[in-house]
Design a protein around this motif. Structure first.
Motif, short mmCIF file in Angstrom:
data_model
loop_
_atom_site.label_atom_id
_atom_site.label_comp_id
_atom_site.label_asym_id
_atom_site.label_seq_id
_atom_site.Cartn_x
_atom_site.Cartn_y
_atom_site.Cartn_z
N HIS A 50 -3.65 -6.87 -4.82
CA HIS A 50 -2.64 -7.61 -4.09
C HIS A 50 -2.96 -9.14 -3.56
O HIS A 50 -2.77 -9.31 -2.78
CB HIS A 50 -3.22 -6.91 -2.79
CG HIS A 50 -3.19 -5.67 -2.86
ND1 HIS A 50 -1.74 -4.98 -2.70
CD2 HIS A 50 -4.02 -4.33 -3.18
CE1 HIS A 50 -2.18 -3.20 -2.96
NE2 HIS A 50 -2.97 -3.67 -3.36
N GLY A 70 -5.73 1.23 0.34
CA GLY A 70 -5.03 0.47 0.93
C GLY A 70 -4.79 1.28 1.74
O GLY A 70 -4.97 0.76 3.38
N SER A 88 -3.30 6.21 -0.47
CA SER A 88 -3.72 5.00 -1.16
C SER A 88 -5.10 4.57 -0.86
O SER A 88 -5.01 4.38 0.24
CB SER A 88 -2.41 4.43 -1.71
OG SER A 88 -2.46 3.36 0.20
N SER A 106 -6.46 12.09 -0.40
CA SER A 106 -4.91 12.24 -0.94
C SER A 106 -3.72 10.23 -0.47
O SER A 106 -3.19 10.51 -1.10
CB SER A 106 -3.96 13.20 -0.55
OG SER A 106 -3.29 12.77 1.30
N ASN A 134 0.68 -1.41 -0.16
CA ASN A 134 0.17 0.32 -0.54
C ASN A 134 1.16 1.45 -0.30
O ASN A 134 1.98 1.43 0.96
CB ASN A 134 -1.36 -0.02 1.22
CG ASN A 134 -2.27 -1.43 1.17
OD1 ASN A 134 -1.74 -1.97 1.98
ND2 ASN A 134 -3.14 -1.46 0.38
N GLY A 135 0.60 1.95 -0.83
CA GLY A 135 1.88 3.37 -1.00
C GLY A 135 3.05 3.46 -1.90
O GLY A 135 3.36 4.08 -1.89
N ALA A 136 3.36 2.42 -2.59
CA ALA A 136 4.10 1.99 -3.11
C ALA A 136 4.45 3.00 -4.26
O ALA A 136 5.16 3.08 -5.34
CB ALA A 136 4.21 0.38 -3.58
N GLY A 137 3.29 3.08 -5.30
CA GLY A 137 2.57 4.17 -5.99
C GLY A 137 2.53 3.32 -7.38
O GLY A 137 2.31 4.25 -8.63
N LYS A 138 2.02 2.16 -6.99
CA LYS A 138 1.21 1.72 -8.67
C LYS A 138 0.03 2.54 -8.97
O LYS A 138 0.23 2.84 -10.09
CB LYS A 138 0.61 0.24 -8.25
CG LYS A 138 1.55 -0.44 -7.16
CD LYS A 138 0.10 -1.99 -6.69
CE LYS A 138 -0.60 -1.30 -5.58
NZ LYS A 138 -0.04 -1.07 -4.24
N SER A 139 -1.08 2.98 -8.26
CA SER A 139 -1.55 4.15 -8.81
C SER A 139 -1.02 5.36 -9.76
O SER A 139 -1.86 5.52 -10.84
CB SER A 139 -2.62 4.17 -7.69
OG SER A 139 -3.79 3.23 -7.38
N THR A 140 -0.35 5.63 -8.97
CA THR A 140 0.75 6.82 -9.24
C THR A 140 0.48 6.53 -10.59
O THR A 140 0.56 7.51 -11.78
CB THR A 140 1.38 7.36 -8.50
OG1 THR A 140 0.99 7.77 -6.78
CG2 THR A 140 1.85 8.77 -9.57
N1 LIG Z 1 -3.20 13.16 -4.39
C1 LIG Z 1 -1.74 12.82 -3.52
N2 LIG Z 1 -2.11 14.34 -2.89
C2 LIG Z 1 -0.63 13.59 -2.70
N3 LIG Z 1 -0.24 11.99 -1.85
C3 LIG Z 1 -0.35 11.70 -2.69
C4 LIG Z 1 -1.33 11.60 -4.08
N4 LIG Z 1 -1.76 10.82 -4.58
C5 LIG Z 1 -1.13 9.60 -3.93
N5 LIG Z 1 -0.38 10.31 -2.93
C6 LIG Z 1 0.91 9.50 -2.29
O1 LIG Z 1 1.64 8.88 -3.48
C7 LIG Z 1 2.10 8.04 -2.63
C8 LIG Z 1 1.75 6.18 -3.48
O2 LIG Z 1 0.23 6.33 -3.62
P1 LIG Z 1 -0.43 4.90 -5.00
O3 LIG Z 1 -1.92 6.04 -4.95
O4 LIG Z 1 0.15 5.49 -5.94
O5 LIG Z 1 -0.15 4.01 -3.96
P2 LIG Z 1 -0.94 2.21 -4.53
O6 LIG Z 1 0.29 1.40 -4.44
O7 LIG Z 1 -1.85 2.94 -5.31
O8 LIG Z 1 -1.20 1.92 -2.87
P3 LIG Z 1 -2.47 1.38 -2.38
O9 LIG Z 1 -2.30 -0.80 -2.80
O10 LIG Z 1 -2.82 1.62 -1.29
O11 LIG Z 1 -3.60 1.61 -3.57
C9 LIG Z 1 1.39 7.43 -1.68
O12 LIG Z 1 2.35 7.89 -0.19
C10 LIG Z 1 0.65 8.76 -1.25
O13 LIG Z 1 0.19 8.70 0.41
#
Ligand SMILES: Nc1ncnc2c1ncn2[C@@H]1O[C@H](COP(=O)(O)OP(=O)(O)OP(=O)(O)O)[C@@H](O)[C@H]1O
Length: 507
Positions: free
Chosen positions: A198, A399, A397, A395, A41-47
């Motif tokens: 996941h 998870g 992720s 803001s 969670n928060g690794a950056g996948k969605s970004t």
């Molecule tokens: N709009 C935003 N503003 C500030 N920080 C953000 C924003 N979007 C994402 N982040 C931060 O960027 C990091 C990566 O988030 P991301 O959503 O890409 O993780 P993820 O791998 O998709 O996680 P998950 O499995 O929980 O969905 C996290 O620390 C998150 O808090």
């Protein structure tokens, strides 16, 4: 070779203010393949996938699509090239037909009006293979049909790379099977998928290659899935193999504290269910069997439900609404965090303490130090990943949002907890921590009801399974010694349906 790849991302950096979500990430997705994207969670996948889909702009880095360099492309530009992100929330207009939905945004209009016949003909050829009737109202589609329709819409608009962000959320086992078969058919026609999940089993089943992000860095790019197993995947995701939690059932059980009596609602008829102090009980059953419905009724979410929930022998009517349930010491985790759970613009701290205001308030004022203490406790417990307590929940992720909701629930100091899909969207490591937390709650005397589509998970964590058939409890069995297959068998033999149990969905 470079022309084997549909998408090539190089050295991608993404900063959100002080947070560096991606720290120089590279990714290559082959043409006609299913590419898994894994990470905590928060690794950056969605970004990363939002950057590929043009929803979010990278701070720096390069991207090529089909060999062509992409510069400053937005969603529309990426869709025109053939990149579509299908989110968990199906973008479906319910009162419209399947065909209308397929054409959304691309209606073949002349002089401003839609040519119905032409549209239907186009849609029919597209939908035939997917077994979807174009004239059906979208509101009558199942979750998996809506997800298929989303994928078809992407294809109809010329989709070459379809990105699926946790697409199996809320799907039953049979639905998942159907979705994967559909994806394999499309892959055979050279469509590529980027698939976030996941669940190791899903990655092993559907993906050709997998890439793993850890803390904003790519730590395994394009690994061939046929060379990997589940523990190898977990090790890449969290840096160690995951030790699966298994509850040790206490034979000397506590006293019965909660008794459900004479519960009646449309499609629900439960005469009696005793739940002991510190007991964890799983509700299992086919969709519509009453398992989820009873969970909602106990929390006052089914206003039409009548019946009793006695505590320690004192008779009480079922709560009329969630506020009354909370006052009675009952807490509930919704399966739909976006709809019921989060207040995206409020801070993490506010969201965590929302349901437990009395615990952090004095004479009507919220005590900031009590709030801070409570937030810090759960922040550490769940290892929430965010810039600060003050960051808006929206803001985080997905998870990490789920972790905040679980914190909120535990913070109310409940005596009875109903958990609907508690580990949805949570990574493999935290999942086991959630199991330990629930186990720990039970040792402190809290009774817990778990409703999850992951029956294996349920069997590892509960003491007993209550099986629901046609709105009634048809059996209650100790979980010890039960297998997933046993639960399926029970669901079917009890309902006397002549369907092969192994192919049917359970919650
Ligand atoms: N709009 C935003 N503003 C500030 N920080 C953000 C924003 N979007 C994402 N982040 C931060 O960027 C990091 C990566 O988030 P991301 O959503 O890409 O993780 P993820 O791998 O998709 O996680 P998950 O499995 O929980 O969905 C996290 O620390 C998150 O808090």
């Amino acid at each position: 070779m470079a022309d084997d790849y549909l998408i090539e991302v190089d050295d991608c950096i993404k900063r959100y203010g002080g947070v560096v979500a991606l720290k120089g990430v590279s990714l290559r997705v082959r043409k006609g393949s299913v590419h898994g994207l894994l990470g905590e969670n928060g690794a950056g996948k969605s970004t990363l996938v939002k950057i590929i889909a043009g929803i979010v702009q990278a701070t720096s880095g390069t991207m090529r699509f089909n060999g062509e360099e992409i510069v400053d492309a937005d969603v529309k530009a990426m869709e025109e090239k053939g990149v579509f992100l299908v989110t968990q929330e199906p973008m479906i207009v319910e009162p419209m037909t399947v065909a209308d939905n397929l054409m959304l945004g691309r209606w073949p209009a002349r002089s401003g009006f839609v040519r119905d016949r032409h549209m239907m003909a186009l849609a029919t050829s597209f939908l035939e293979e997917a077994n979807l009737d174009p004239r059906r109202l979208a509101s009558t589609l199942s979750v998996v049909e809506k997800r298929k329709l989303n994928i078809l819409r992407a294809l109809h608009s010329g989709g070459k790379l379809i990105i699926l962000d946790e697409p199996t959320t809320a799907l039953t086992m049979a639905d998942k099977h159907q979705l994967f078969t559909f994806m394999k058919q499309l892959r055979a026609q050279s469509v590529s998928f980027l698939f976030i999940s996941h669940y190791n089993e899903e990655i092993l089943e559907i993906c050709d290659e997998v890439s793993v992000l850890r803390d904003g860095q790519m730590i395994g790019q394009g690994q061939v899935v046929s060379h990997l197993d589940s523990s190898a995947l977990s090790e890449m995701v969290i840096g160690r193999d995951v030790h699966l939690f298994k509850r040790v059932t206490d034979e000397a059980k506590g006293d019965v504290v909660w008794t459900l009596r004479d519960v009646r609602a449309s499609g629900l008829s439960v005469d009696r269910l005793d739940i002991r102090k510190g007991e964890i009980i799983g509700f299992a059953g086919l969709p519509g069997s009453g398992a989820k419905e009873l969970g909602r009724a106990i929390y006052g979410l089914m206003p039409s439900a009548r019946g009793f929930l006695d505590e320690s022998g004192v008779a009480h009517a079922l709560p009329r609404d969630p506020a009354e349930a909370l006052r009675t010491g009952i807490a509930f985790l919704s399966e739909d965090r976006l709809r019921d759970g989060i207040i995206a613009i409020q801070s993490i701290a506010e969201n965590m303490t929302l349901s437990s205001l009395p615990a952090v308030s004095r004479f009507g004022w919220v005590s900031r130090s009590a709030e801070r203490q409570l937030v810090e406790k759960f922040w550490r417990l769940f290892a929430v990943k965010a810039a600060s307590h003050a960051a808006p929940l929206g803001s985080l992720s997905g998870g990490n949002q789920q972790k905040v909701l679980l914190s909120r629930l535990v913070a109310t100091e409940p005596r009875l907890v109903i958990l609907n899909e508690p580990t949805r969207g949570i990574d493999v490591g935290v999942k086991e921590e959630v199991h330990r937390l629930v186990d720990d709650l039970s040792h402190r005397g809290v009774s817990v009801i778990i409703i999850t589509s992951d029956i294996e998970e349920m069997l590892r964590i509960v003491d007993r399974v209550a099986l629901f058939v046609d709105g009634r409890i048809s059996a209650i069995e100790p979980a010890h010694g039960l297998t997933k297959e046993d639960v399926f068998e029970m669901a079917y033999s009890a309902s006397d349906r002549s369907v092969s149990a192994s192919h049917q969905p359970l919650h």
